[in-house]
Design a protein around this motif. Structure first.
Motif, mmCIF file in Angstrom:
data_model
loop_
_atom_site.group_PDB
_atom_site.id
_atom_site.type_symbol
_atom_site.label_atom_id
_atom_site.label_comp_id
_atom_site.label_asym_id
_atom_site.label_seq_id
_atom_site.Cartn_x
_atom_site.Cartn_y
_atom_site.Cartn_z
ATOM 1 N N LEU A 53 0.875 -1.177 0.000
ATOM 2 C CA LEU A 53 0.000 0.000 0.000
ATOM 3 C C LEU A 53 0.902 1.214 0.000
ATOM 4 C CD1 LEU A 53 -3.003 0.970 0.346
ATOM 5 C CD2 LEU A 53 -2.493 1.171 2.781
ATOM 6 N N MET A 73 -3.332 6.620 -1.801
ATOM 7 C CA MET A 73 -2.695 5.303 -1.693
ATOM 8 C C MET A 73 -3.670 4.259 -2.199
ATOM 9 S SD MET A 73 -0.898 4.883 1.982
ATOM 10 C CE MET A 73 0.048 6.151 2.783
ATOM 11 N N GLU A 74 -3.122 3.267 -2.880
ATOM 12 C CA GLU A 74 -3.893 2.099 -3.286
ATOM 13 C C GLU A 74 -2.941 0.910 -3.273
ATOM 14 O OE1 GLU A 74 -7.559 2.663 -6.365
ATOM 15 O OE2 GLU A 74 -5.632 3.283 -7.131
ATOM 16 N N ARG A 99 -12.107 7.268 -13.483
ATOM 17 C CA ARG A 99 -12.526 6.587 -12.238
ATOM 18 C C ARG A 99 -13.919 7.054 -11.857
ATOM 19 N NH1 ARG A 99 -7.879 5.028 -8.717
ATOM 20 N NH2 ARG A 99 -9.486 4.618 -7.178
ATOM 21 N N ALA A 158 -6.328 1.621 6.149
ATOM 22 C CA ALA A 158 -6.284 1.263 4.727
ATOM 23 C C ALA A 158 -5.468 -0.003 4.516
ATOM 24 C CB ALA A 158 -5.698 2.419 3.920
ATOM 25 N N HIS A 159 -4.347 -0.073 5.223
ATOM 26 C CA HIS A 159 -3.496 -1.254 5.112
ATOM 27 C C HIS A 159 -4.252 -2.494 5.595
ATOM 28 C CE1 HIS A 159 -0.117 -3.988 5.723
ATOM 29 N NE2 HIS A 159 0.588 -3.199 4.922
ATOM 30 N N MET A 215 -6.720 -3.593 3.024
ATOM 31 C CA MET A 215 -6.016 -4.292 1.937
ATOM 32 C C MET A 215 -5.699 -5.729 2.366
ATOM 33 S SD MET A 215 -2.320 -3.469 0.145
ATOM 34 C CE MET A 215 -1.316 -3.915 1.567
ATOM 35 N N VAL A 270 -9.221 -0.788 -1.754
ATOM 36 C CA VAL A 270 -9.125 0.321 -0.804
ATOM 37 C C VAL A 270 -8.406 1.511 -1.426
ATOM 38 C CG1 VAL A 270 -6.983 -0.596 0.208
ATOM 39 C CG2 VAL A 270 -8.409 0.953 1.554
ATOM 40 N N THR A 271 -8.847 2.702 -1.049
ATOM 41 C CA THR A 271 -8.096 3.916 -1.385
ATOM 42 C C THR A 271 -7.924 4.735 -0.115
ATOM 43 O OG1 THR A 271 -10.043 5.265 -1.892
ATOM 44 C CG2 THR A 271 -9.053 4.053 -3.733
ATOM 45 N N TYR A 272 -6.818 5.445 -0.065
ATOM 46 C CA TYR A 272 -6.508 6.338 1.070
ATOM 47 C C TYR A 272 -6.127 7.679 0.472
ATOM 48 C CZ TYR A 272 -3.316 8.460 4.517
ATOM 49 O OH TYR A 272 -2.673 9.315 5.359
ATOM 50 N N LEU A 273 -6.822 8.719 0.855
ATOM 51 C CA LEU A 273 -6.504 10.047 0.311
ATOM 52 C C LEU A 273 -6.304 11.039 1.450
ATOM 53 C CD1 LEU A 273 -6.287 11.728 -2.376
ATOM 54 C CD2 LEU A 273 -8.669 12.359 -1.990
ATOM 55 N N ASP A 319 -15.538 -3.933 -4.482
ATOM 56 C CA ASP A 319 -15.449 -3.689 -5.915
ATOM 57 C C ASP A 319 -14.445 -2.559 -6.175
ATOM 58 O OD1 ASP A 319 -16.115 -4.154 -8.483
ATOM 59 O OD2 ASP A 319 -18.265 -3.757 -8.242
ATOM 60 N N GLU A 320 -14.120 -2.332 -7.431
ATOM 61 C CA GLU A 320 -13.274 -1.199 -7.793
ATOM 62 C C GLU A 320 -13.842 0.093 -7.212
ATOM 63 O OE1 GLU A 320 -11.577 -0.214 -11.934
ATOM 64 O OE2 GLU A 320 -12.632 -2.116 -12.183
ATOM 65 N N ILE A 321 -12.960 0.986 -6.761
ATOM 66 C CA ILE A 321 -13.428 2.231 -6.146
ATOM 67 C C ILE A 321 -13.301 3.366 -7.156
ATOM 68 C CG2 ILE A 321 -12.985 3.907 -4.321
ATOM 69 C CD1 ILE A 321 -11.860 1.376 -2.729
ATOM 70 N N ALA A 322 -14.401 4.056 -7.383
ATOM 71 C CA ALA A 322 -14.392 5.127 -8.386
ATOM 72 C C ALA A 322 -13.638 6.326 -7.854
ATOM 73 C CB ALA A 322 -15.823 5.494 -8.756
ATOM 74 N N SER A 323 -14.188 6.961 -6.846
ATOM 75 C CA SER A 323 -13.564 8.178 -6.344
ATOM 76 C C SER A 323 -13.082 7.967 -4.917
ATOM 77 C CB SER A 323 -14.561 9.335 -6.383
ATOM 78 O OG SER A 323 -13.987 10.460 -5.764
ATOM 79 N N PRO A 324 -11.839 8.344 -4.641
ATOM 80 C CA PRO A 324 -11.326 8.215 -3.273
ATOM 81 C C PRO A 324 -11.832 9.332 -2.365
ATOM 82 C CG PRO A 324 -9.652 9.142 -4.688
ATOM 83 C CD PRO A 324 -10.834 8.856 -5.567
ATOM 84 N N ILE A 325 -12.559 10.271 -2.964
ATOM 85 C CA ILE A 325 -13.082 11.400 -2.184
ATOM 86 C C ILE A 325 -14.441 10.999 -1.631
ATOM 87 C CG2 ILE A 325 -13.926 13.781 -2.347
ATOM 88 C CD1 ILE A 325 -11.857 14.143 -4.612
ATOM 89 N N SER A 341 -17.803 12.535 -0.650
ATOM 90 C CA SER A 341 -18.694 13.685 -0.510
ATOM 91 C C SER A 341 -19.712 13.412 0.586
ATOM 92 C CB SER A 341 -19.365 14.015 -1.843
ATOM 93 O OG SER A 341 -19.706 12.846 -2.535
#
Lengths: 359, 181, 257
Positions: A5, A177-178, A258, B23-24, B27, B33-36, B57-63, B65
């Motif tokens: 990660l 991070m991904e 995305r 996030a780790h 995973m 997972v995404t971490y922003l 599933d695949e993550i579109a936006s890590p933001i 809202s």
């Protein structure tokens, strides 16, 4: 499988080193500072690794020119305003047919703009950026995994065609991070005869971009052009997603792609058959591949974090073949999948299944 | 399943570290997972926040809202983010520092006196881990053992004693809240 | 019969395109002689400027790369760091070094890059047709200072060697000229010393050469040589400006890149 990660910017640094990058020069600018920081830490650990914090973006790209001429895999990185400064050197790399990798983590607006994610540098990246009518290979990753893969590929492509190659991503891609799995790098194929390392006992070499004789200059430009045509023919890449039954195809790259995928899930839940065409190479643009999709669907909607730049390439591919709509927001704000969902509903569904043509 | 969590507090409270560990953990548990993190000038004022998206599933936006969960370690973060939380979401407050009430009556509110518990444990810097203990007890987003392993991984080469005290902090937070979702 | 004068081996058999009385050709020859004497042709990489010397690769039979205007020291830095065991030199004019490329030059010097810079100062932009240079004399008439250079409007001639000598990264700096047989011999010694300095790993070395430009000065070659003595060298005094002793410390990697 060794999954890690890591932050996008650091991933680029690590992928570059794994690909054999042994020279990095750069100047701090947000949102890509983690690249020079990573290189400063890691490059001295590998044999022959050189890191220089240069006095300017201009100096950085010219240091890269020197290292590249010397036969070392070299990279620099920056964000929009810094990339503008580098254009002199990128033009020079193109003229001298030297390989190098340039990373642009795009930020918002002209001038200093801001540090928010944006896709405002598409024109600059795909049209050469500097003076003189050249091209650079431009790769647009949409995941951190792709940042790793495409950074490695960028070095191979740069060597293969002796051309600068650019990774065009944005602040969000750089910061997030991904999980990533690093692929095995390919061994470098770059003839020693192209490296400038002192003449030894042999004939001396010249690397130059200045060609005063008009006919010679023209021939050099034709040579470059022929190379660009070969690249345009053979190096396009794209991804398509849920296009099999699509009545409307969104066209988006990088972060916007995305978001588009997120919107497509929602739209499909609402019963709309929407898919995505995602260019991975922004130059060369997958024109023919996109045109093929006009056989399946007559509605396309371009979605960008700009006021419409890739839109022009889509028009070149589809004008006369399909209806082309557009939604974009210029740098600073990252649109949400919900927003795009609503835009598609408004522009497409309520029009009775026909996209509102962008004027 | 798609769960977005926003963590926020002062710089130095370990907000980014706990987000990274979460996030780790996600995973390691096999999720996308995404971490922003917040970055640049945004963080210079002394606040830090990060968003973690966890999905099958695949993550579109890590933001986010509309985050499903909000973890706040200080009062300004509550004011800034509480109205973003999705209806029916949950808020986790470090009640030792956040003395005001949340205005969200449609969300579950969990108050954890994390700083006080941290003092009792003997290391005031573990308030973040205490919050994560409570957060994972309620949400079950990542199994505790996986999270703890990830926490160690993210802390890297830090001293064994620090890791040990954070394990205790996590347990204290986990045990503080009786219920789970 | 003994041959006493011949073309250096590291020079190509081409005729110089430089104007009559120009200092470039002399400087080129001196550098080539030094390359031969030090036996470094095979390990040498030259970085060329924009300016009259942009075509110097027509004369030097060594590996050469042409840098964008002013960026020579950055390009040279890239080469030298990538290949620390090669000898790298930068040939620069006054516009190249002291105007558009002052940042690259200053910082390469400050980093103590182990390269050699040969700096041709002729107080004018030669190739573009005689415009004012950062080293033009006060009162000097050029095509862009038709009334003579005025300090109030145009600032002062930059004393590159003196300024750079203040930087701890520089090891050897000398200012010479090529307006007489004696001064030419002196200049050659300086160039040789500068290259030796690099070979010994002592860091940034620079030789500034006050060089006649009769065409743009609108003088005869002889008048030009006299002008260097009577005017130019008053602002730019000749001599060794800095000469640090060799670093003796074992394992000192200050300049190893």
């Amino acid at each position: 499988m060794n999954k890690v990660l890591m932050q996008g910017n650091r991933i680029i640094g690590e992928a570059a080193i794994r690909a054999g990058c042994r020279f990095y020069a750069g100047y701090p600018i947000t949102p890509q500072n983690e690249i020079p920081e990573y290189m400063a830490e890691r490059l001295p650990e590998v044999e022959g690794g050189v890191f220089i914090q240069s006095e300017s973006e201009i100096a950085a790209i010219h240091m890269v020119i020197g290292a590249s001429a010397a036969g070392v895999r070299a990279m620099t990185s920056s964000s929009s305003p810094g990339i503008s400064l580098k254009q002199e050197g990128i033009s020079s790399l193109a003229a001298c047919e030297l390989p190098a990798v340039i990373i642009n983590m795009m930020r918002g607006g002209p001038g200093l703009g801001n540090i928010s994610p944006s896709q405002g540098d598409y024109f600059q990246a795909t049209r050469g950026g500097g003076h003189g009518g050249y091209r650079t290979i431009v790769l647009g990753p949409a995941t951190v995994q792709e940042m790793a893969d495409l950074t490695m590929d960028a070095f191979d492509l740069a060597d293969q065609y002796r051309i600068p190659a650019m990774i065009l991503a944005d602040g969000m891609m750089g910061q997030m991070m991904e999980p990533v799995v690093f692929k095995e790098p390919k061994p470098r194929v770059y003839p020693e005869s192209l490296m400038m390392r002192g003449a030894g006992e042999g004939k001396s070499k010249i690397i130059r971009g200045l060609i005063l004789d008009p006919l010679e200059m023209e021939e050099h430009n034709w040579t470059l052009d022929r190379k660009y045509r070969v690249i345009a023919q053979s190096e396009t890449r794209h991804e398509h997603y849920k296009t099999e039954d699509a009545e409307l195809i969104l066209v988006a790259y990088g972060t916007a792609a995305r978001i588009a995928k997120g919107a497509i899930k929602r739209l499909r839940e609402a019963g709309l058959r929407v898919g995505l065409f995602r260019p991975i190479t922004l130059w060369p643009f997958p024109t023919n591949e996109l045109r093929e999709f006009a056989k399946k669907s007559e509605n396309f909607l371009v979605f960008e974090m700009s006021t419409g730049q890739m839109l022009e390439d889509v028009r070149l591919a589809l004008q006369g073949y399909a209806r082309i709509g557009f939604h974009g927001r210029p740098g600073g704000v990252v649109p949400t999948p919900i927003e795009l969902t609503n835009v598609v509903m408004h522009q497409y569904d309520r029009k009775g299944g026909v996209i509102e043509q962008y004027q | 399943m798609m769960v977005k969590t926003l963590l926020s507090g002062f710089g130095g409270q370990g907000v980014l570290m706990m987000g990274h560990a979460l996030a780790h953990g996600a995973m390691s548990a096999g999720y996308h997972v995404t971490y922003l993190p917040s970055y640049g000038a945004e963080v210079r004022g002394g606040t830090a926040n990060c968003t973690i998206a966890v999905s099958n599933d695949e993550i579109a936006s890590p933001i986010a809202s509309e985050p499903d969960h909000l973890v706040v370690l200080n009062t300004p973060s509550l004011y800034t983010f509480q109205n973003r939380v999705a209806r029916g979401g949950s808020l986790f407050l470090n009640s030792s520092i956040v003395s005001v009430e949340s205005s969200r009556h449609d969300c579950r509110i969990y108050k954890i006196p994390a700083s006080e518990i941290a003092e009792k444990i003997g290391n005031p810097r573990t308030a973040n881990t205490i919050m994560m203990g409570a957060f994972l007890k309620v949400t079950g987003l990542v199994p505790s053992d996986i999270y703890l392993h990830s926490m160690e991984e993210v802390m890297g080469s830090k001293k064994k004693t620090i890791v040990e005290i954070n394990r205790r902090a996590f347990a204290a937070g986990y045990d503080y809240l009786k219920e789970s979702l | 019969m003994k041959k006493v004068f011949e073309r250096p081996k590291s020079m190509k058999k081409n005729i110089f395109h430089y104007c009559a009385g120009c200092g470039h050709s002399i400087a080129h020859r001196l550098i080539a002689e030094v390359i031969d004497e030090l036996g470094i042709r095979g390990v040498l990489i030259g970085v060329l400027p924009a300016g009259c010397a942009v075509l110097a690769y027509n004369y030097f039979d060594v590996d050469m790369i042409e840098a964008q205007h002013g960026r020579g020291p950055a390009t040279a830095t890239g080469i030298k760091r990538a290949l620390p065991d090669r000898v790298v030199f930068c040939y620069q004019g006054d516009g190249d070094l002291a105007a558009i490329g002052i940042a690259e030059s200053f910082h390469a010097a400050n980093r103590g890059e182990n390269i050699t810079v040969v700096f041709i100062n002729n107080a004018v932009y030669g190739m573009t047709g005689g415009q004012m240079a950062p080293t033009s004399m006060l009162g000097q008439r050029t095509t862009t200072s038709p009334g003579g250079r005025k300090s109030l409007l145009d600032g002062y001639p930059i004393q590159v060697s003196e300024v750079f000598s203040l930087l701890p990264g520089t090891s050897y700096i000398e200012r010479c000229t090529v307006n007489s047989p004696a001064s030419i011999l002196k200049a050659k010694k300086a160039i040789r010393k500068a290259f030796q300095c690099q070979i010994d790993g002592r860091g940034f070395s620079l030789v500034e050469i006050l060089s006649p430009c009769p065409t743009n000065w609108k003088m005869t070659p002889i008048e030009s040589c006299r002008w260097i003595d009577e005017v130019m060298s008053k602002t730019f005094p000749l001599g060794v400006i800095k000469d640090l002793p060799e670093i003796k410390k074992k394992g000192d990697k200050r300049h190893d890149g």
